[in-house]
Design an enzyme around this catalytic site. Structure first.
Site, PDB file in Angstrom:
ATOM      1  N   HIS A 104       1.572 -17.100  -8.678  1.00 45.82           N
ATOM      2  CA  HIS A 104       0.326 -17.878  -8.613  1.00 45.82           C
ATOM      3  C   HIS A 104       0.596 -19.213  -7.912  1.00 45.82           C
ATOM      4  O   HIS A 104       1.582 -19.891  -8.229  1.00 45.82           O
ATOM      5  CB  HIS A 104      -0.213 -18.127 -10.026  1.00 45.82           C
ATOM      6  CG  HIS A 104      -1.529 -18.835 -10.012  1.00 45.82           C
ATOM      7  ND1 HIS A 104      -2.707 -18.203  -9.696  1.00 45.82           N
ATOM      8  CD2 HIS A 104      -1.837 -20.138 -10.219  1.00 45.82           C
ATOM      9  CE1 HIS A 104      -3.697 -19.081  -9.728  1.00 45.82           C
ATOM     10  NE2 HIS A 104      -3.203 -20.259 -10.046  1.00 45.82           N
ATOM     11  N   GLY A 122       0.672 -10.620   3.037  1.00 48.83           N
ATOM     12  CA  GLY A 122       1.949 -10.017   2.657  1.00 48.83           C
ATOM     13  C   GLY A 122       3.145 -10.884   2.962  1.00 48.83           C
ATOM     14  O   GLY A 122       4.271 -10.391   3.019  1.00 48.83           O
ATOM     15  N   ASN A 169       4.628 -12.980   1.094  1.00 43.45           N
ATOM     16  CA  ASN A 169       5.570 -12.989  -0.034  1.00 43.45           C
ATOM     17  C   ASN A 169       6.306 -11.666  -0.167  1.00 43.45           C
ATOM     18  O   ASN A 169       7.502 -11.645  -0.465  1.00 43.45           O
ATOM     19  CB  ASN A 169       4.847 -13.372  -1.322  1.00 43.45           C
ATOM     20  CG  ASN A 169       4.553 -14.853  -1.355  1.00 43.45           C
ATOM     21  OD1 ASN A 169       5.443 -15.655  -1.562  1.00 43.45           O
ATOM     22  ND2 ASN A 169       3.306 -15.220  -1.063  1.00 43.45           N
ATOM     23  N   ARG A 171      -7.079  -8.877  -7.716  1.00 44.06           N
ATOM     24  CA  ARG A 171      -7.933  -8.248  -8.724  1.00 44.06           C
ATOM     25  C   ARG A 171      -7.362  -8.513 -10.106  1.00 44.06           C
ATOM     26  O   ARG A 171      -6.135  -8.568 -10.265  1.00 44.06           O
ATOM     27  CB  ARG A 171      -8.006  -6.735  -8.512  1.00 44.06           C
ATOM     28  CG  ARG A 171      -8.884  -6.371  -7.347  1.00 44.06           C
ATOM     29  CD  ARG A 171      -8.759  -4.906  -7.001  1.00 44.06           C
ATOM     30  NE  ARG A 171      -9.348  -4.695  -5.695  1.00 44.06           N
ATOM     31  CZ  ARG A 171     -10.627  -4.409  -5.488  1.00 44.06           C
ATOM     32  NH1 ARG A 171     -11.432  -4.216  -6.510  1.00 44.06           N
ATOM     33  NH2 ARG A 171     -11.095  -4.265  -4.269  1.00 44.06           N
TER      34      ARG A 171
HETATM   35  C1  GAR Z   1      -0.021 -16.348  -2.392  1.00 45.58           C
HETATM   36  O1  GAR Z   1      -0.173 -17.720  -2.139  1.00 45.58           O
HETATM   37  C2  GAR Z   1      -0.161 -16.069  -3.874  1.00 45.58           C
HETATM   38  O2  GAR Z   1       0.358 -17.078  -4.686  1.00 45.58           O
HETATM   39  C3  GAR Z   1      -1.664 -15.988  -3.996  1.00 45.58           C
HETATM   40  O3  GAR Z   1      -2.071 -15.261  -2.867  1.00 45.58           O
HETATM   41  C4  GAR Z   1      -1.195 -15.569  -1.777  1.00 45.58           C
HETATM   42  C5  GAR Z   1      -0.758 -14.279  -1.126  1.00 45.58           C
HETATM   43  O4  GAR Z   1      -0.160 -14.529   0.104  1.00 45.58           O
HETATM   44  N1  GAR Z   1      -2.052 -15.350  -5.219  1.00 45.58           N
HETATM   45  C6  GAR Z   1      -3.105 -15.712  -5.941  1.00 45.58           C
HETATM   46  O5  GAR Z   1      -3.859 -16.607  -5.610  1.00 45.58           O
HETATM   47  C7  GAR Z   1      -3.304 -14.922  -7.205  1.00 45.58           C
HETATM   48  N2  GAR Z   1      -4.279 -15.542  -8.037  1.00 45.58           N
HETATM   49  P1  GAR Z   1       0.628 -13.375   0.866  1.00 45.58           P
HETATM   50  O6  GAR Z   1      -0.304 -12.165   0.981  1.00 45.58           O
HETATM   51  O7  GAR Z   1       0.940 -13.960   2.201  1.00 45.58           O
HETATM   52  O8  GAR Z   1       1.868 -13.061   0.073  1.00 45.58           O
END
Ligand code: GAR
Length: 190
Positions: A111, A11, A13, A93
Site C-alpha cells: 500500500h 506492474g 512492483n 479490488r
Molecule cells: C502501487 O503504488 C501500489 O502501492 C498501489 O498501486 C500501485 C501499483 O503500481 N496499490 C494500491 O493503491 C492498493 N490500495 P504497479 O502496478 O506499477 O506495481
C-alpha cells in the site's frame, strides 16, 4: 517459497520482484505466476519477458470486488499454483473473507502510504493533499478490514517543500520497488 502476484495495472512492483529474482536477491522465493483482473494490464506483459505464466482472470460483474463465480475462479486458479505467498501488488479490488480464508495468513498487500494513515484509494495524493511531510509505503498481511492487517514492514519518504505530486509519486514507487522484494526475500527465509 512459491509466490503468486496479483495486479491490475502497470506492474512496476511485480517487475521489481522479478528483477530481484533474476538477480538472485529474492531469497528462497520463486514467482510461480502473475494474475490480473484487467486483460490489458502492463503486468501481464512481464510474463513472456521473465518466463513466468501471466494470466488474465475475469473478475466478473463488479468494479471493486470479486464476487460469486469470479471469486471461486480466482481461488481455484490461484490454488492450483499451490502458493506459499500471494502478493497483492496494485490489485485494485477488495479481497473478501472467502478468498482470505482459502489462503489463510498467506496474502500480503503493498500500500502506498505509511499505514494506518491514508487507507484506500489514491493514497499518495491523500498524503500530499493533507500536507504530510512524510509518506511512504507499507507491506501488510491482508485481513477482511481493508488496509488494516498486521504490518510487516514500511519505508518512509520525505515530502520536500515545493515538490510536485508527480515527484512524490515517483519517490514512493522507488521506495516500493525496494521494499516489496526485500520483504518477500525475508519471508522466504523465515
Ligand atoms: C502501487 O503504488 C501500489 O502501492 C498501489 O498501486 C500501485 C501499483 O503500481 N496499490 C494500491 O493503491 C492498493 N490500495 P504497479 O502496478 O506499477 O506495481
Amino acid at each position: 517459497m512459491r509466490v503468486v502476484i496479483l495486479g491490475s495495472g502497470r506492474g512496476s512492483n511485480a517487475e521489481a520482484v522479478l528483477r530481484s529474482q533474476a538477480d538472485g536477491k529474492l531469497g528462497a522465493a520463486k514467482v510461480a505466476a502473475l494474475f490480473s483482473d484487467r486483460p490489458g494490464a502492463g503486468m501481464l506483459k512481464l510474463g513472456p519477458a521473465f518466463g513466468v505464466d501471466a494470466v488474465f482472470l475475469d473478475p466478473g460483474a463488479f468494479k471493486t470486488k470479486l464476487a460469486g463465480e469470479a471469486e471461486q475462479t480466482y481461488i481455484r486458479e490461484i490454488g492450483a499454483r499451490q502458493p506459499d505467498l500471494i502478493v497483492l501488488a496494485g490489485f485494485m479490488r477488495v479481497i473478501k473473507p472467502a478468498f482470505i480464508e482459502a489462503f489463510s495468513g498467506k496474502i500480503i498487500n503493498l500500500h502506498p502510504s505509511l499505514l494506518p494513515a491514508f487507507r484506500g484509494l489514491a493514497a499518495i495524493r491523500q498524503a500530499y493533499d493533507f500536507g504530510a511531510k512524510y509518506t511512504g509505503c507499507t507491506v501488510h498481511y491482508v485481513t477482511p478490514d481493508v488496509d488494516a492487517g498486521p504490518i510487516i514492514d514500511q519505508a518512509a519518504v520525505r515530502i520536500g517543500e515545493g515538490e510536485t505530486l508527480e515527484q512524490v509519486e515517483a519517490n514512493v514507487h522507488e521506495a516500493e520497488h525496494r521494499l516489496l522484494p526485500a520483504v518477500i526475500a525475508r519471508l522466504s527465509r523465515a
